[in-house]
Design an enzyme around this catalytic site. Structure first.
Site, short mmCIF file in Angstrom:
data_model
loop_
_atom_site.label_atom_id
_atom_site.label_comp_id
_atom_site.label_asym_id
_atom_site.label_seq_id
_atom_site.Cartn_x
_atom_site.Cartn_y
_atom_site.Cartn_z
N HIS A 283 0.71 -1.20 -0.08
CA HIS A 283 0.02 0.00 0.17
C HIS A 283 1.04 1.15 -0.12
CE1 HIS A 283 0.69 0.94 4.33
NE2 HIS A 283 0.66 -0.25 4.61
N ASP B 62 -0.87 4.37 0.91
CA ASP B 62 -1.20 5.17 1.75
C ASP B 62 -0.57 5.07 3.28
OD1 ASP B 62 -2.67 2.60 2.28
OD2 ASP B 62 -4.18 3.49 3.24
N ASP C 61 6.39 2.21 6.75
CA ASP C 61 5.02 1.55 6.48
C ASP C 61 4.41 2.44 5.49
OD1 ASP C 61 2.84 0.17 6.93
OD2 ASP C 61 2.16 1.00 8.73
N GLU D 145 -5.21 0.62 2.83
CA GLU D 145 -4.77 -0.21 3.91
C GLU D 145 -4.72 0.44 5.19
OE1 GLU D 145 -2.50 -2.82 6.55
OE2 GLU D 145 -2.18 -0.69 6.35
N GLU D 146 -4.40 1.62 5.44
CA GLU D 146 -4.41 2.28 6.73
C GLU D 146 -5.64 2.93 7.02
OE1 GLU D 146 -2.03 1.91 8.62
OE2 GLU D 146 0.07 2.13 7.36
N GLU E 31 4.90 -5.70 4.04
CA GLU E 31 4.63 -4.91 5.21
C GLU E 31 5.79 -5.16 6.06
OE1 GLU E 31 2.43 -2.82 6.44
OE2 GLU E 31 0.50 -3.21 5.61
N HIS F 31 4.46 4.72 11.85
CA HIS F 31 3.42 5.33 12.56
C HIS F 31 3.79 6.46 13.37
CE1 HIS F 31 -0.14 2.58 11.51
NE2 HIS F 31 0.74 2.60 10.48
#
Length: 381
Positions: A70, A72, A103, A136-137, A165, A354
């Protein structure tokens, strides 16, 4: 042919402000590069979500390797707390900073670069499919699920899939994922009768009933774990009434729990168990009850075998470490891919994902590309 620079591609992707569900230019950039390398590309957008499908090789080939990831990212948070521009891809002392650095724009860049170079230098007998989502997020409703529905509609098929991931806790190469726990969130409401706290007999207080329910849920041992999974866990994450007054018994109380469960359970079996307890407590206390459940994903495992052996051997060859086969952590889009084909996950060290000043060592991006390249070489050998 000049090798595709995975670190440069990571930087270019970081500079695309693709906070869920904004595309931010990331998939446009990837589509351009993949198309130039001979991949057949299609945008599979749904709702507000942008998705990209790319295939090199013959459609429907029996030997088709898939990558999933992903572009996003989660919101920046307190931008003033960052020491680098969250979308600047600044490199300091060999470390690249930016939202999505770990990520997982680096993972997408690594497998895209590996796939481009592989088909350009040694065109395989087979096909390679990349499915890249922008959801995904977020709610993960219109992302990888939409891509997999597109594959079914178009009679496309991945034989196996690797999700890029971040999977390593501390050191590159120490862990890969062969499954994930299921995730379930339950929302409870108990309703009584509001009244004065000096006259509790004239009211019906829902708080003691909710406290009893939360105690029964949280004190119960769900299981002791299985061969490939740790014990399931249940956490009470909130219990509140919104009542600011000390002399008022509130009419309503709400609570929420989150369960991460292994293959002993299913979302349905846990829902039935909780509903039974809700009914018992409500009957005993005389309050009205309600429960709503959201199942984010069921537990799954790809049993150790050819796919995990292939990935583990490539990781060991490039890092000197044999990765642990794990099912730890939260959910990922592998929970959707597992319905399509065997799937495992391997990627970078995830310590900064994150976080403020999310970052990745540039050397690790190149190392990850080398691992993915070795996987492709061995798969099509």
């Amino acid at each position: 042919m000049t090798a595709t620079d995975a670190a440069q591609l990571t930087a270019d992707l970081i500079r695309c402000p693709s906070v869920t569900p904004t595309e931010g230019g990331a998939l446009v950039l990837l589509e351009k590069q993949l198309s130039a390398a001979g991949f057949d590309c299609a945008r599979v957008d749904r709702g507000e979500v942008s998705n990209l499908f790319a295939r090199w090789g013959d459609k429907g080939h029996a030997k088709t390797f898939g990558f999933n990831g992903h572009t996003d990212v989660v919101p920046v948070g307190d931008e003033a707390a960052w020491t680098a521009d969250p979308f600047g891809a600044e490199i300091r002392e060999g470390i690249m900073f930016g939202r999505g650095a770990t990520d997982m724009k680096s993972g997408v860049a690594a497998f895209a670069a590996a796939a481009i170079d592989f088909v350009s230098n040694t065109p395989p007998e087979g096909a390679i499919i990349l499915t890249i989502t922008g959801d995904e997020e977020g709610d993960a409703v219109d992302g990888t699920t939409a891509l997999l529905e597109y594959l079914d509609t178009e009679n496309e098929r991945m034989s196996v899939c690797l999700v890029g991931e971040p999977t390593c806790p501390n050191e590159m190469g120490e862990m890969m994922k062969i499954g994930r726990r299921g995730s379930l969130t339950a929302y409870f409401t108990f309703t009584g009768i509001q009244g004065h706290s000096a006259y509790p007999h004239r009211a019906k207080n829902p708080l003691p009933a909710m406290a009893r329910l939360m105690d029964r849920l949280s004190s119960h041992t769900l299981d002791a774990g299985t061969d490939h999974f740790d014990a399931s866990t249940l956490a009470v994450v909130t219990m509140d009434t919104g009542n600011p007054a000390t002399n008022v018994i509130p009419a309503e109380c709400r609570a929420t729990v989150n369960i991460r469960f292994n293959d002993v359970h299913s979302g349905a079996s846990l829902t039935d168990w909780m509903q039974k307890l809700v009914d018992e407590v409500a009957d005993d206390s005389g309050v009205e009850s309600g429960m709503a459940v959201k199942i984010s994903g069921e537990s799954f495992i790809t049993p150790p075998g050819p796919l995990s052996d292939l990935v583990a051997a490539a990781v060991q060859a490039e890092t000197g470490r044999t990765p642990e086969l794990s099912t730890s952590g939260g959910t990922s889009d592998a929970r959707f891919v597992k319905n399509h084909c065997p799937v495992v996950e391997f990627g970078l060290v995830g310590k900064t994902m994150h976080k403020v000043d999310e970052n990745v060592p540039v050397a690790q991006i190149h190392q990850l590309k080398d691992i993915y390249s070795r996987i492709l070489t061995e798969y099509f050998a």
